[in-house]
Design a protein around this motif. Sequence first.
Motif, mmCIF file in Angstrom:
data_model
loop_
_atom_site.group_PDB
_atom_site.id
_atom_site.type_symbol
_atom_site.label_atom_id
_atom_site.label_comp_id
_atom_site.label_asym_id
_atom_site.label_seq_id
_atom_site.Cartn_x
_atom_site.Cartn_y
_atom_site.Cartn_z
ATOM 1 N N ALA A 56 4.123 -1.593 59.088
ATOM 2 C CA ALA A 56 2.673 -1.343 59.024
ATOM 3 C C ALA A 56 1.895 -2.608 58.683
ATOM 4 N N CYS A 93 -0.076 -4.632 61.237
ATOM 5 C CA CYS A 93 -1.399 -4.179 61.687
ATOM 6 C C CYS A 93 -2.533 -4.717 60.825
ATOM 7 N N CYS A 135 -2.434 4.446 54.794
ATOM 8 C CA CYS A 135 -2.268 3.178 55.512
ATOM 9 C C CYS A 135 -3.513 3.016 56.377
ATOM 10 N N CYS A 150 3.284 4.081 59.996
ATOM 11 C CA CYS A 150 1.999 4.244 59.314
ATOM 12 C C CYS A 150 1.893 5.683 58.811
ATOM 13 N N ASN A 156 -4.589 -0.206 57.688
ATOM 14 C CA ASN A 156 -4.658 -1.547 58.257
ATOM 15 C C ASN A 156 -5.427 -1.565 59.577
#
Length: 181
Positions: A97, A100, A9, A5, A11
Amino acid sequence: AYVTCGRGCSNCCSQMVAIVLADALSIARWLIKTRPRHELRRVYARLQEDGEAQRPSGPVEWLEEERPCTFLGADGSCGVYPVRPLNCRRMLVSTPAAWCHPSNLLRAVRDAATPLPKMENWPEFDPVIGDAQEVVRPLLRAAGIEGDLPPAPLPLAVAAALHALMTGQPESLRSWTEGNR
């Protein structure tokens, strides 16, 4: 392994994040120092709105709605990054990533054999939260509040701390201890 990440990012920023008083006060103090008064009013209103939306929700419902954090910017950046909560600081992954993303997390939570612990039980579940509560206990006593403030969803906690600091009334945090978050 490496951290997958990075900047932008976001998420994990659609999860319901529980924070303790130390986190809430740190964020509130930083907001007061860095934001003009008119923007603080807007932030406070948004915190209250997001907090009310979280009241009937649990972590699973929050993931289903894919509601972003109050402080998540349109570009995926964190609006309180320098003072982000302990639970956010610990969010680093070495898996892709995309795993997530709220939809993937929701699937994992639903498939888990062990249910998520209730927020008020997190100090026993998570020693970092328990340690943070130990640090703020003397501050609470000084404000006339006995006992621990249980972890609370980020918007409710920061709204309470912001109100206490802006009004100079730390006793307003009492509603947190009485479950009126």
